[in-house]
Motif scaffolding. Structure first.
Motif, mmCIF file in Angstrom:
data_model
loop_
_atom_site.group_PDB
_atom_site.id
_atom_site.type_symbol
_atom_site.label_atom_id
_atom_site.label_comp_id
_atom_site.label_asym_id
_atom_site.label_seq_id
_atom_site.Cartn_x
_atom_site.Cartn_y
_atom_site.Cartn_z
ATOM 1 N N HIS A 292 0.817 -1.212 0.000
ATOM 2 C CA HIS A 292 0.000 0.000 0.000
ATOM 3 C C HIS A 292 0.850 1.262 0.000
ATOM 4 C CE1 HIS A 292 -3.828 -1.979 0.624
ATOM 5 N NE2 HIS A 292 -3.331 -2.675 1.631
ATOM 6 N N GLN A 293 0.373 2.236 -0.718
ATOM 7 C CA GLN A 293 0.886 3.586 -0.575
ATOM 8 C C GLN A 293 0.409 4.075 0.791
ATOM 9 O OE1 GLN A 293 2.756 4.856 -2.929
ATOM 10 N NE2 GLN A 293 2.934 6.914 -2.076
ATOM 11 N N ARG A 304 5.792 8.915 4.461
ATOM 12 C CA ARG A 304 5.221 8.576 3.146
ATOM 13 C C ARG A 304 6.287 8.601 2.051
ATOM 14 N NH1 ARG A 304 1.083 11.679 0.953
ATOM 15 N NH2 ARG A 304 1.320 13.540 2.255
ATOM 16 N N SER A 306 6.843 8.953 -2.308
ATOM 17 C CA SER A 306 6.118 9.533 -3.447
ATOM 18 C C SER A 306 5.593 8.383 -4.303
ATOM 19 C CB SER A 306 7.048 10.420 -4.272
ATOM 20 O OG SER A 306 7.982 9.597 -4.953
ATOM 21 N N ILE A 307 4.539 8.636 -5.032
ATOM 22 C CA ILE A 307 3.991 7.583 -5.901
ATOM 23 C C ILE A 307 5.022 7.192 -6.964
ATOM 24 C CG2 ILE A 307 2.246 7.145 -7.704
ATOM 25 C CD1 ILE A 307 0.153 8.185 -5.828
ATOM 26 N N ASP A 308 5.782 8.149 -7.460
ATOM 27 C CA ASP A 308 6.816 7.828 -8.466
ATOM 28 C C ASP A 308 7.819 6.834 -7.883
ATOM 29 O OD1 ASP A 308 5.855 9.282 -10.535
ATOM 30 O OD2 ASP A 308 7.095 11.062 -10.154
ATOM 31 N N SER A 310 7.324 4.718 -5.419
ATOM 32 C CA SER A 310 6.664 3.419 -5.217
ATOM 33 C C SER A 310 6.584 2.656 -6.537
ATOM 34 C CB SER A 310 5.261 3.621 -4.650
ATOM 35 O OG SER A 310 5.314 4.407 -3.488
ATOM 36 N N LEU A 311 6.262 3.378 -7.620
ATOM 37 C CA LEU A 311 6.183 2.728 -8.939
ATOM 38 C C LEU A 311 7.545 2.184 -9.358
ATOM 39 C CD1 LEU A 311 3.795 5.214 -10.772
ATOM 40 C CD2 LEU A 311 3.363 2.773 -10.419
ATOM 41 N N SER A 330 -0.868 -0.439 -4.485
ATOM 42 C CA SER A 330 -2.164 0.237 -4.618
ATOM 43 C C SER A 330 -2.210 1.461 -3.722
ATOM 44 C CB SER A 330 -3.306 -0.719 -4.284
ATOM 45 O OG SER A 330 -3.602 -0.655 -2.926
ATOM 46 N N VAL A 331 -3.091 2.384 -4.112
ATOM 47 C CA VAL A 331 -3.286 3.597 -3.300
ATOM 48 C C VAL A 331 -4.762 3.681 -2.959
ATOM 49 C CG1 VAL A 331 -3.558 5.070 -5.373
ATOM 50 C CG2 VAL A 331 -2.864 6.110 -3.223
ATOM 51 N N LEU A 342 -1.832 0.603 -8.841
ATOM 52 C CA LEU A 342 -0.773 1.405 -9.468
ATOM 53 C C LEU A 342 0.165 0.438 -10.174
ATOM 54 C CD1 LEU A 342 0.110 3.852 -6.541
ATOM 55 C CD2 LEU A 342 -1.009 4.458 -8.674
#
Ligand code: SF4
Length: 385
Positions: A292-293, A304, A306-308, A310-311, A330-331, A342
Motif C-alpha cells: 500500500h501507498q 510517506r 512519493s507515488i513515483d 513506489s512505482l 495500490s493507493v 498502481l
C-alpha cells in the motif's frame, strides 16, 4: 537451502514462560515515556514527541516488539514504526484525520461499507502497539476494547439485512487482541447469516505479539472456515522465529494467510527490502498481497513515499521476484474513493492496435492486437454471472 528466522530472547529477569505468554506481553506493554526510557536512549526528536502529550497519537508496544529495535540507531526501520518523532507534530501537506472517508460509509455502528459485496466490522479499537503511520487514528486507541452490546447487535443486524454482503472483514484496532471467547462468538454469529461466505481477519498481532497465535485460536478459526488471515509485516526483520511459527500455525490449521504491507520512507522503501520480505513470507506459505501507498493521515508525511518512487520499486521487483511473491501496489483514493491499482508503465508507444513495450531490463518490442476479439459472454456462462 532453508531460510533462518532470528530468535528473540526474553529480557533479563523474565522467564521463557512469561515471555511467550501473550497475556503477559499485553499486560507488560510499554506505554509511557519513562517505560521507553528504560530500554531506549531517546533522541531529541523522540523526547519532544513524548513531551507534546495530548497532541500525539498514542504510543504502545509489547516488550517483544520493542526488542526488535532495542540497541539500534535512531534511524532504524523498526524504531521508526515504533517510536514517535517530532515530525508527527508538523503540519503536513494533506493531513487527514479520516483519510479513507470511512465516516461517510458508516451505515451502522462499527460498520464501514464501501464496496457492495464486503464490509468492515470494527470489533475493537485497541491494538497491541500503535503504528506511527496508522490510517485509522480517528478510531483506534480510544480504549473501547469490545463494542457495547447494542452497537454489536446493530452491526450484526445491518450485515443480516444486507444480502449483498458476502465477505466480512474483522478489523479495528486489532481483532486478535480480543479473547478466544469473544472471537468465537463473533465468528459464530456471522456464520448464522447465510449470505456471509468469507470472514477475513486483519491483524498485526502475529508481528507484535506472535505468542497470541495458539493452536486453540487457529483451530477455532478453522472450525468457522473459510477464515482468511490478513497479516501486516512491513520489514523482513519483523519475521522472527516466533512470528514465523505464528503464521505457519494458521496455515497448518487450514487458514490461508495473506500479507499487506505499507511502503514507508526510511523503513522499507527499497526493492531489496520488499524482495527479502516477500520471499520470506512466501517461504512460510504467506502470499504477499498488497503493497500500500501510505495514507496521508495526520503526522505521517515523513513516513510517506512519493507515488513515483513506489512505482519504481514495483518496476524493479518485476524483474527480480516471482509472480507468487509479488505484492500489488495500490493507493487508497482519499475521501472514500476506494482502492486504485498502481502499475508501472511499460508501454512507450501506442498507435491503434500496436503497442511498443520496454521491459524492466530495457528490452523493447511490439505487441500487435489481433484484428478482432469477441467480447460477448458465452451463453453457457450466463448462469454464473
Ligand atoms: S495495528 Fe493497524 S490499526 Fe493498529 S495502530 Fe497499527 S496500523 Fe493502526
Amino acid at each position: 537451502m532453508s531460510i533462518q528466522f532470528p530468535r528473540i530472547e526474553p529480557w533479563p529477569g523474565i522467564s521463557q514462560e512469561e515471555w511467550t505468554n501473550w497475556k503477559w506481553q499485553s499486560k507488560s506493554a510499554l506505554v509511557s515515556r519513562s517505560d521507553f526510557e528504560k530500554h531506549f536512549e531517546l533522541s531529541a526528536s523522540e523526547s519532544q514527541a513524548f513531551e507534546s502529550g495530548a497532541e500525539l497519537f498514542r504510543v504502545r508496544s509489547t516488550p517483544y516488539y520493542a526488542s526488535l529495535a532495542m540497541g539500534r540507531p535512531q534511524d532504524d526501520p523498526i524504531r521508526k514504526i515504533l517510536l514517535p518523532s517530532s515530525d508527527e507534530l508538523s503540519p503536513g501537506l494533506q493531513q487527514m484525520l479520516d483519510p479513507l472517508g470511512e465516516r461517510q460509509n458508516n451505515p451502522a455502528p462499527r460498520i464501514i461499507h464501501r464496496y457492495d459485496d464486503r464490509c468492515l466490522f470494527l470489533v475493537t479499537d485497541f491494538c497491541s502497539m500503535y503504528c506511527r503511520y496508522c490510517t485509522r487514528k480517528h478510531f483506534t486507541a480510544q480504549d473501547q476494547v469490545f463494542p457495547a452490546k447494542d452497537e454489536y447487535q446493530q452491526a450484526l443486524d445491518y450485515i443480516r439485512s444486507t444480502p449483498k454482503i458476502a465477505e466480512v472483514i474483522l478489523s479495528g484496532g486489532d481483532p486478535l487482541t480480543l479473547s478466544d471467547q469473544k472471537l468465537e462468538k463473533i465468528c459464530y454469529d456471522l456464520r448464522q447469516i447465510p449470505h456471509v461466505e468469507i470472514i477475513r481477519v486483519g491483524t498485526r498481532v502475529p508481528v507484535v505479539n506472535p505468542f497470541r497465535v495458539t493452536n486453540e485460536l487457529a483451530k477455532m478459526f478453522r472450525s468457522h472456515k473459510p477464515v482468511y488471515i490478513m497479516t501486516h509485516f512491513n520489514h523482513p526483520r519483523e519475521l522472527t522465529e516466533s512470528a514465523a511459527e505464528a503464521v505457519e500455525r494458521f496455515v497448518d490449521y487450514g487458514n490461508p494467510v495473506f500479507n499487506q504491507m505499507v511502503l514507508l520512507n526510511g523503513v522499507n522503501n527499497h526493492a531489496a527490502v520488499v524482495r527479502a520480505l516477500s520471499r520470506r513470507l512466501l517461504y512460510l506459505r504467506v502470499k504477499p498481497y498488497y503493497m500500500h501507498q501510505c495514507d496521508p493521515s495526520e503526522g505521517t508525511d515523513h513516513l510517506r513515499t512519493s507515488i513515483d518512487q513506489s512505482l519504481e520499486i514495483q518496476k524493479q521487483l518485476w524483474g527480480s521476484l516471482s509472480g507468487l511473491a509479488m505484492p500489488n501496489l495500490s493507493v487508497d483514493i482519499p475521501e472514500g474513493g476506494g482502492k486504485a491499482g498502481l502499475t508501472p508503465n511499460f508501454i512507450i508507444e501506442h498507435k491503434g492496435g500496436r503497442r511498443r513495450f520496454c521491459g524492466w531490463d530495457g528490452i523493447e518490442a511490439d505487441y500487435l492486437d489481433p484484428h478482432e476479439s469477441n467480447l460477448e459472454v458465452p451463453s453457457d456462462l450466463t448462469d454464473w454471472l
